[in-house]
Design a protein around this motif. Structure first.
Motif, PDB file in Angstrom:
ATOM      1  N   ILE A 119      -3.328   6.629   9.071  1.00 27.76           N
ATOM      2  CA  ILE A 119      -2.856   6.195   7.757  1.00 27.76           C
ATOM      3  C   ILE A 119      -1.528   6.858   7.377  1.00 27.76           C
ATOM      4  CG2 ILE A 119      -4.170   7.910   6.424  1.00 27.76           C
ATOM      5  CD1 ILE A 119      -3.683   4.241   5.430  1.00 27.76           C
TER       6      ILE A 119
ATOM      7  N   PHE B 243       1.912   5.087   7.974  1.00 34.23           N
ATOM      8  CA  PHE B 243       2.327   3.872   7.274  1.00 34.23           C
ATOM      9  C   PHE B 243       3.673   3.989   6.573  1.00 34.23           C
ATOM     10  CE2 PHE B 243       2.475   1.203   3.439  1.00 34.23           C
ATOM     11  CZ  PHE B 243       2.662  -0.019   4.089  1.00 34.23           C
ATOM     12  N   GLU B 244       3.999   5.116   5.967  1.00 35.06           N
ATOM     13  CA  GLU B 244       5.261   5.209   5.218  1.00 35.06           C
ATOM     14  C   GLU B 244       6.459   4.868   6.098  1.00 35.06           C
ATOM     15  OE1 GLU B 244       5.764   5.415   1.982  1.00 35.06           O
ATOM     16  OE2 GLU B 244       3.578   5.492   1.761  1.00 35.06           O
TER      17      GLU B 244
ATOM     18  N   ALA C  11       6.427   1.219   7.199  1.00 38.43           N
ATOM     19  CA  ALA C  11       6.928   0.343   6.129  1.00 38.43           C
ATOM     20  C   ALA C  11       8.453   0.389   6.055  1.00 38.43           C
ATOM     21  CB  ALA C  11       6.300   0.736   4.791  1.00 38.43           C
TER      22      ALA C  11
ATOM     23  N   ARG D 213       6.751  -4.212   1.455  1.00 36.56           N
ATOM     24  CA  ARG D 213       5.718  -3.211   1.704  1.00 36.56           C
ATOM     25  C   ARG D 213       4.315  -3.814   1.816  1.00 36.56           C
ATOM     26  NH1 ARG D 213       5.445   2.317   1.307  1.00 36.56           N
ATOM     27  NH2 ARG D 213       3.422   3.132   0.676  1.00 36.56           N
ATOM     28  N   THR D 214       3.971  -4.760   0.944  1.00 40.82           N
ATOM     29  CA  THR D 214       2.615  -5.332   0.976  1.00 40.82           C
ATOM     30  C   THR D 214       2.362  -6.093   2.276  1.00 40.82           C
ATOM     31  OG1 THR D 214       3.428  -7.218  -0.290  1.00 40.82           O
ATOM     32  CG2 THR D 214       2.338  -5.444  -1.535  1.00 40.82           C
TER      33      THR D 214
ATOM     34  N   TRP E 142       1.974  -3.597   5.119  1.00 43.04           N
ATOM     35  CA  TRP E 142       0.632  -3.005   5.146  1.00 43.04           C
ATOM     36  C   TRP E 142      -0.311  -3.856   5.996  1.00 43.04           C
ATOM     37  CZ3 TRP E 142      -2.086   1.109   4.938  1.00 43.04           C
ATOM     38  CH2 TRP E 142      -3.459   1.055   4.746  1.00 43.04           C
ATOM     39  N   ARG E 143      -0.275  -5.172   5.785  1.00 41.11           N
ATOM     40  CA  ARG E 143      -1.144  -6.053   6.570  1.00 41.11           C
ATOM     41  C   ARG E 143      -0.773  -5.994   8.049  1.00 41.11           C
ATOM     42  NH1 ARG E 143      -0.477  -8.695   1.752  1.00 41.11           N
ATOM     43  NH2 ARG E 143       1.195 -10.054   2.490  1.00 41.11           N
TER      44      ARG E 143
ATOM     45  N   PHE F 291       0.663  -3.460   9.572  1.00 42.83           N
ATOM     46  CA  PHE F 291       0.291  -2.130  10.053  1.00 42.83           C
ATOM     47  C   PHE F 291      -1.166  -2.108  10.524  1.00 42.83           C
ATOM     48  CE2 PHE F 291      -1.483   2.116   9.083  1.00 42.83           C
ATOM     49  CZ  PHE F 291      -0.698   2.888   9.920  1.00 42.83           C
ATOM     50  N   LEU F 292      -2.027  -2.814   9.814  1.00 42.16           N
ATOM     51  CA  LEU F 292      -3.450  -2.814  10.138  1.00 42.16           C
ATOM     52  C   LEU F 292      -3.773  -3.536  11.441  1.00 42.16           C
ATOM     53  CD1 LEU F 292      -4.950  -3.409   6.592  1.00 42.16           C
ATOM     54  CD2 LEU F 292      -4.799  -1.247   7.854  1.00 42.16           C
TER      55      LEU F 292
END
Length: 186
Positions: free
Chosen positions: A20, A23-24, A27, A45-46, A49-50, A52-53
């Motif tokens: 986790i 992520f920064e 992004a 960013r949103t 996030w998806r 990144f997962l």
């Protein structure tokens, strides 16, 4: 939280499963127009996030995915590299992307071969590819430095079916033969 999984150490790098805290900087990479140009385009960013997962999900469900590339000295996330095979992909890919402040420092030459060795030893792949945009000459040079050759144009699955992509690659046999020979950096 971190997932248990393989860890690879090179001279300067630790390659491990995504966490986790990565992520920064992920992004930041996704928000940079130039850095994200050939990996699906820059994203807010949103959406980052998806995206990144995807890698932790790949590790959980497929048993492999791209490794986070971590600077051993500072602990800083530099990018990601490794095996990647989404549904409908044209082959077993070894991909990579780096944060822009990690470019031109030899990290790709250090990380990518280690992930190829891991993939071939653990996934039973007989070959691997790199999907590269025709205008991405930097990645073409990396592929050539790894010993991959242009196999021809490829086609990605939706939603990327309209993106031009060249498929570069090589066989396990070729990779292992080259690993036994002294190599110049990628």
């Amino acid at each position: 939280m971190s997932l248990a999984g393989p860890r690879i150490e090179t001279e300067r790098l630790l390659l491990r499963l995504p966490e986790i805290g990565d992520f920064e900087r992920f992004a930041e990479l996704q928000a940079d127009e130039e850095a994200a140009r050939h990996i699906g385009g820059h994203q807010p960013r949103t959406a980052a996030w998806r995206k990144f997962l995807q890698q932790p999900g790949a590790w959980m469900l497929q048993g492999f995915g791209m490794f986070s590339i971590i600077d051993r000295g500072s602990g800083r996330w530099l990018g990601q590299a490794g095996p990647w095979k989404p549904e409908g992909w044209p082959g077993n890919e070894i991909g990579y992307s780096l944060h822009p402040d990690a470019w031109h420092k030899g990290y790709v030459s250090e990380a990518v071969p280690a992930t190829i060795d891991w993939a071939l030893a653990n996934l039973g792949w007989d070959d691997f590819i790199h999907c590269i945009a025709p205008q991405n000459t930097a990645s073409q040079r990396v592929a050539q430095g790894l010993g991959s050759t242009l196999l021809g144009p490829g086609r990605l699955p939706p939603p990327f079916e309209d993106e031009a992509v060249d498929v570069w690659g090589q066989t396990r046999e070729r990779w292992l033969a080259r690993r036994r020979e002294p190599q110049a950096p990628c």
